[in-house]
Design a protein around this motif. Structure first.
Motif, PDB file in Angstrom:
ATOM      1  N   ARG A   1       6.910   5.611  11.203  1.00 39.90           N
ATOM      2  CA  ARG A   1       6.021   4.640  10.564  1.00 39.90           C
ATOM      3  C   ARG A   1       6.849   3.527   9.934  1.00 39.90           C
ATOM      4  O   ARG A   1       7.963   3.769   9.484  1.00 39.90           O
ATOM      5  N   TRP A   2       6.284   2.329   9.928  1.00 40.35           N
ATOM      6  CA  TRP A   2       6.945   1.183   9.303  1.00 40.35           C
ATOM      7  C   TRP A   2       6.580   1.158   7.821  1.00 40.35           C
ATOM      8  O   TRP A   2       5.403   1.170   7.462  1.00 40.35           O
ATOM      9  N   TYR A   3       7.601   1.150   6.952  1.00 36.25           N
ATOM     10  CA  TYR A   3       7.391   1.122   5.508  1.00 36.25           C
ATOM     11  C   TYR A   3       7.954  -0.164   4.918  1.00 36.25           C
ATOM     12  O   TYR A   3       9.058  -0.583   5.265  1.00 36.25           O
ATOM     13  N   VAL A   4       7.175  -0.739   3.996  1.00 35.34           N
ATOM     14  CA  VAL A   4       7.597  -1.921   3.257  1.00 35.34           C
ATOM     15  C   VAL A   4       7.617  -1.552   1.779  1.00 35.34           C
ATOM     16  O   VAL A   4       6.632  -1.029   1.245  1.00 35.34           O
ATOM     17  N   PHE A   5       8.743  -1.822   1.116  1.00 36.69           N
ATOM     18  CA  PHE A   5       8.922  -1.463  -0.286  1.00 36.69           C
ATOM     19  C   PHE A   5       8.727  -2.698  -1.162  1.00 36.69           C
ATOM     20  O   PHE A   5       9.083  -3.813  -0.766  1.00 36.69           O
ATOM     21  N   HIS A   6       8.179  -2.482  -2.344  1.00 39.88           N
ATOM     22  CA  HIS A   6       7.813  -3.600  -3.221  1.00 39.88           C
ATOM     23  C   HIS A   6       8.430  -3.433  -4.602  1.00 39.88           C
ATOM     24  O   HIS A   6       8.567  -2.303  -5.098  1.00 39.88           O
ATOM     25  N   ARG A   7       8.736  -4.562  -5.229  1.00 41.15           N
ATOM     26  CA  ARG A   7       9.121  -4.619  -6.625  1.00 41.15           C
ATOM     27  C   ARG A   7       7.972  -5.256  -7.421  1.00 41.15           C
ATOM     28  O   ARG A   7       7.236  -6.093  -6.900  1.00 41.15           O
ATOM     29  N   ILE A   8       7.874  -4.865  -8.679  1.00 39.00           N
ATOM     30  CA  ILE A   8       6.692  -5.233  -9.438  1.00 39.00           C
ATOM     31  C   ILE A   8       6.564  -6.740  -9.657  1.00 39.00           C
ATOM     32  O   ILE A   8       5.466  -7.293  -9.517  1.00 39.00           O
ATOM     33  N   GLU A   9       7.656  -7.431  -9.987  1.00 42.94           N
ATOM     34  CA  GLU A   9       7.538  -8.858 -10.302  1.00 42.94           C
ATOM     35  C   GLU A   9       7.085  -9.684  -9.101  1.00 42.94           C
ATOM     36  O   GLU A   9       6.131 -10.476  -9.225  1.00 42.94           O
TER      37      GLU A   9
END
Length: 199
Positions: A158-166
């Motif tokens: 699966r393709w995963y994209v990670f995020h930062r809060i700002e």
């Protein structure tokens, strides 16, 4: 459809039954968020469960009294749980008129959307929400994006994209949302949970 999204959909088609069994029990965060929605919305509020999978959260939301439609791209995920009222669709183009939903629930689903397309998805969430409507959003915290094998079915990925809060708050703001709160939790991943309201 991009290869990232198409391959991820094919993976969910293949692992649907295993996924439905593995993630059938709600987490404490889900129950807390359900309670927040119950306190904030009328009992017959219209809710879109986007990336609903087999419909576990759709049923929980319906048990709160909400009128809920679940949306997912994987047909096998939609059918494996026997939950009625689920619709196959791409979250980047929801088959809903503008401003018809009181809330959007998107838990562990937008994390498969390639980063350049995230603003379009958030804009779509904003489009279908009425002014003042609520968004419950859960993504994986971190940097980068890429393929990951499924831990319990490693021939699939699966393709995963990670995020930062700002940056995510900035994207939500540009899409017309006010972020009300956010929290973090850790399981096998580090999670960001955000509550936002359409302006």
């Amino acid at each position: 459809m991009s290869d990232y999204v198409g391959t991820t959909r094919a993976t969910y088609d293949a692992i649907a039954a295993q996924y439905a069994h593995r993630w059938s029990a709600p987490s404490a965060w889900v129950n807390a968020e359900l309670n927040r929605l119950v306190a904030a919305l009328p009992s017959d509020a219209r809710v879109a469960d986007i990336g609903c999978g087999p419909g576990h959260h759709t049923l929980l939301l319906r048990n709160c009294g909400f009128r809920v439609v679940g949306f997912d791209l994987s047909r096998q995920m939609l059918t494996c749980g026997g939950v009625p009222g689920l619709v196959q669709t791409d979250m980047r183009a929801l088959p809903l008129p503008a401003q018809v939903m009181d809330a959007v629930w998107c838990v562990a689903a937008m994390l498969h959307i390639p980063r350049p397309e995230v603003p379009d998805v958030l804009a779509e969430f904003s489009r279908v929400l009425r002014p003042g409507g609520l968004l419950s959003l859960s993504v994986v915290e971190g940097d980068g994006e890429g393929w990951e094998p499924v831990s319990y079915a490693q021939t699939y990925r699966r393709w995963y994209v990670f995020h930062r809060i700002e940056p995510l708050i900035q994207q939500l703001t540009l899409a017309g949302f006010d972020v009300l709160s956010y929290s973090r939790r850790s399981t096998h991943r580090n999670w960001l949970h955000l509550s936002a309201q359409r302006g």
